[in-house]
Structures are given as structure tokens and as C-alpha cells.
Design a protein around this motif. Structure first.
Motif, short mmCIF file in Angstrom:
data_model
loop_
_atom_site.label_atom_id
_atom_site.label_comp_id
_atom_site.label_asym_id
_atom_site.label_seq_id
_atom_site.Cartn_x
_atom_site.Cartn_y
_atom_site.Cartn_z
N ASN A 1 -24.60 20.48 -24.93
CA ASN A 1 -24.59 21.43 -23.82
C ASN A 1 -25.49 22.63 -24.09
O ASN A 1 -26.18 23.12 -23.18
N ALA A 2 -25.49 23.10 -25.35
CA ALA A 2 -26.33 24.26 -25.70
C ALA A 2 -27.80 23.89 -25.64
O ALA A 2 -28.64 24.70 -25.23
N ALA A 3 -28.13 22.67 -26.06
CA ALA A 3 -29.53 22.23 -26.01
C ALA A 3 -30.02 22.17 -24.56
O ALA A 3 -31.14 22.61 -24.24
N LYS A 4 -29.18 21.64 -23.66
CA LYS A 4 -29.54 21.59 -22.24
C LYS A 4 -29.65 22.99 -21.66
O LYS A 4 -30.56 23.29 -20.87
N ALA A 5 -28.73 23.87 -22.06
CA ALA A 5 -28.75 25.25 -21.56
C ALA A 5 -29.99 25.98 -22.04
O ALA A 5 -30.56 26.80 -21.31
N MET A 6 -30.43 25.69 -23.27
CA MET A 6 -31.64 26.31 -23.79
C MET A 6 -32.84 25.94 -22.94
O MET A 6 -33.66 26.81 -22.57
N ILE A 7 -32.97 24.67 -22.59
CA ILE A 7 -34.09 24.24 -21.76
C ILE A 7 -34.05 24.92 -20.39
O ILE A 7 -35.07 25.41 -19.89
N ASP A 8 -32.87 24.99 -19.80
CA ASP A 8 -32.74 25.62 -18.49
C ASP A 8 -33.05 27.12 -18.54
O ASP A 8 -33.69 27.67 -17.63
N THR A 9 -32.60 27.78 -19.62
CA THR A 9 -32.74 29.24 -19.71
C THR A 9 -34.14 29.65 -20.12
O THR A 9 -34.61 30.74 -19.75
N VAL A 10 -34.85 28.80 -20.86
CA VAL A 10 -36.24 29.10 -21.23
C VAL A 10 -37.07 29.30 -19.96
O VAL A 10 -37.98 30.14 -19.93
N GLU A 11 -36.75 28.56 -18.92
CA GLU A 11 -37.51 28.64 -17.67
C GLU A 11 -37.41 30.02 -17.03
O GLU A 11 -38.29 30.42 -16.24
N LEU A 12 -36.37 30.76 -17.37
CA LEU A 12 -36.15 32.06 -16.74
C LEU A 12 -36.86 33.21 -17.45
O LEU A 12 -36.75 34.36 -17.03
N GLN A 13 -37.60 32.90 -18.51
CA GLN A 13 -38.17 33.96 -19.34
C GLN A 13 -39.55 34.42 -18.90
O GLN A 13 -40.11 35.34 -19.48
#
Length: 306
Positions: A126-138
Motif C-alpha cells: 500500500n505504501a509503494a502504491k501511495a508513493m507513486i500516487d503522491t509523487v505525481e503531486l510534487q
């Protein structure tokens, strides 16, 4: 700055050329080798109070080696770093001894300092998927956000090193079903490309304002040059702070997560070794934090006499 002898300097440069052309050492490895061995030779010149030619270097004693290691430790060099330096010196001396015809016993017999190996910590799924999703917001620029997502997805989806992902060129797109990756030491491996990684790269390329020439980097910086790994690290750093993840949530941790999650899902250890490009299975075992219980479980289920 202490000047080493011309003969020692020539030997060092010749050895580095040998490592590059015949051993296939990566540039980062060559840079570290140069720094470590040059420092060692400079110390011996200072310690002996005279230039150390090849004859003098062939006669180093255990006492000389201990003096060098003591100096390094007195300058707050960690046990891990000193072990790396000693390894470089030993590699150089093996080559030099074979070339000059002397016995390098004192150097090769020097014991490496003990240290606790640090294993990279994987993220959970779940953290790995969240990292990919959140990187997009940077990033406020859409194509840069999509670029960062594509890179991180490749790290996690294909188990690439950051240098390998950023080493892809325009000719590699659109991504095929499998990639031929040239990894550490010039070792080539075949890596399957999952649909999510291919789709992420395609989406980035559609938005990228720069033309994708065959011999140009696939991933571009804001001005069109090659993308720096520093920018991906920065984007991931910002994302992990927002997600409350530890400082170990780095690009390399995504590669580690790839291997760990495959293993947890029942992936074959040998296959994972090939996907990661490790020369030995023991490296893969450490990298994926394989414990004895897991190996025994695989053994019990797979061995014909179990």
C-alpha cells in the motif's frame, strides 16, 4: 598535496584502464577506486617519508597496513567505508602483484573491519502504491509530474536501479514486453515490463514537450537535458514526508520492494536474482531479507523427499 611516485601513479592509471575495459567496472566504481587507492598510496608516501616506487610498494608489511587503517579510523572513517577502501586496495594489489611478479601476502591478509550490513527497508504494498500516487503531486507542471510517476513506476514495477531507469533512451520507447538492461559491471539482463510501467511511460511521452530522438535520454529535465537522479530523490523525499514514511523510502527502496513483494507472493528466488541482476544468490537473499523460516518452508514444499 602529497605526490606519489610517477611509477605508482602510472600503475594506478593502468589498473583503472584495465578495470574499465576488461572488468567492465562502472564509472562510479572507477571513481571510488581512484580515490581509495590514491589515498592509500599517498599515506604510504607520507608514512615512509619518501616516494614509494613499485619495489617499495611490493614490500609493505602488516604493520604498514595497520598504520594506514589506524590513520583512517582516527579521521572518523566508518568501518563500512574502511572495508570498501581496503577492498579497493586489495583488488589493485592483486593486479599489481600479478603484473610485477611479487607476493602481496601482507596486503591481502589484512583483515577487513567488521560492520553490521544495513539492509534497505522495503515499503509495504500500500505504501509503494501511495508513493507513486503522491509523487505525481510534487510538481505543478503536468508533464514533469507524469515523468516522475513513470520513473518511480519503473523502479517498483521492473526492479530497476535509478541509474538504469534514467539510462533509457528514446530508442527504448515505446517500451517492449522485455527490456535489455545493462547493469553493474556491464552485466546484461532481461527484465519484463509490466503494463502499468509501459502505460506510465507512454503517458509521460505524450505530455513531454521535447522530441524523443533515438539517441537522446528518454527522461528529460525541465530544460530538455538528461534527468538528474537528484530530482527524483527530491520528489520522493517530499512525497514520503506527506505520507509519513521513513527516510528509507528512497528510489532504491522501490527496487527492494519489487523484489520483496515478488518473493512474498511466491516468486522463485533464482528468478528474482536474474531480474535484479545479482551475480550470486547470497546477495539476493540478503537484499530481499530472506529468513531461515522462509527458505525452510520453500524447501519443505519443493524437495522431492520432503
Amino acid at each position: 598535496m602529497i605526490q606519489i611516485s610517477a611509477a605508482a601513479h602510472h600503475a594506478l592509471e593502468t589498473w583503472l584502464s584495465h578495470q574499465k575495459s576488461l572488468a567492465g567496472s562502472a564509472q562510479n566504481t572507477l571513481t571510488a577506486y581512484h580515490s581509495d587507492v590514491l589515498g592509500f598510496l599517498a599515506f604510504m608516501t607520507e608514512y615512509k617519508a619518501e616516494a614509494q616506487g613499485l619495489a617499495a610498494l611490493s614490500k609493505l608489511s602488516i604493520t604498514d597496513m595497520r598504520a594506514w587503517m589506524a590513520r583512517e579510523r582516527s579521521q572518523d572513517v566508518s568501518a563500512r567505508s574502511l572495508a570498501r577502501k581496503l577492498s579497493a586496495v586489495k583488488t589493485f594489489y592483486r593486479w599489481l602483484a600479478a603484473r610485477e611478479g611479487f607476493e602481496p601476502t601482507a596486503v591481502l591478509a589484512t583483515r577487513s573491519p567488521k560492520f553490521q550490513k544495513k539492509l534497505p527497508r522495503p515499503l509495504d504494498i500500500n505504501a509503494a502504491k501511495a508513493m507513486i500516487d503522491t509523487v505525481e503531486l510534487q510538481s505543478q507542471e503536468n508533464w514533469i509530474a507524469l515523468r516522475d510517476v513513470a520513473v518511480v513506476t519503473l523502479l517498483y514495477g521492473c526492479g530497476l536501479r535509478i541509474s538504469e531507469a534514467l539510462g533509457l533512451q528514446g530508442r527504448d520507447a515505446p517500451l517492449p514486453d522485455v527490456l535489455r538492461i545493462l547493469g553493474k559491471g556491464g552485466k546484461e539482463r532481461i527484465v519484463p515490463v509490466i503494463d502499468a510501467a509501459r502505460d506510465a511511460v507512454d503517458t509521460y511521452l505524450d505530455a513531454c514537450p521535447y522530441r524523443q530522438d533515438a539517441d537522446q535520454p528518454l527522461f528529460r529535465g525541465s530544460r530538455g537535458g538528461a534527468l538528474s537522479s537528484r530530482l527524483i530523490r527530491k520528489a520522493m523525499q517530499q512525497a514520503r514526508m506527506q505520507l509519513g514514511l521513513p527516510a528509507t523510502a528512497t528510489p532504491h527502496a522501490m527496487r527492494h520492494s519489487f523484489a520483496t513483494h515478488l518473493l512474498a507472493a511466491g516468486g522463485d528466488l533464482r528468478a528474482i536474482q536474474e531480474l535484479l541482476g545479482h551475480a550470486s544468490l547470497s546477495t539476493t537473499q540478503a537484499y530481499t531479507a530472506v529468513d531461515t523460516a522462509r527458505l525452510l518452508d520453500v524447501y519443505q514444499k519443493a524437495h522431492p523427499k520432503a
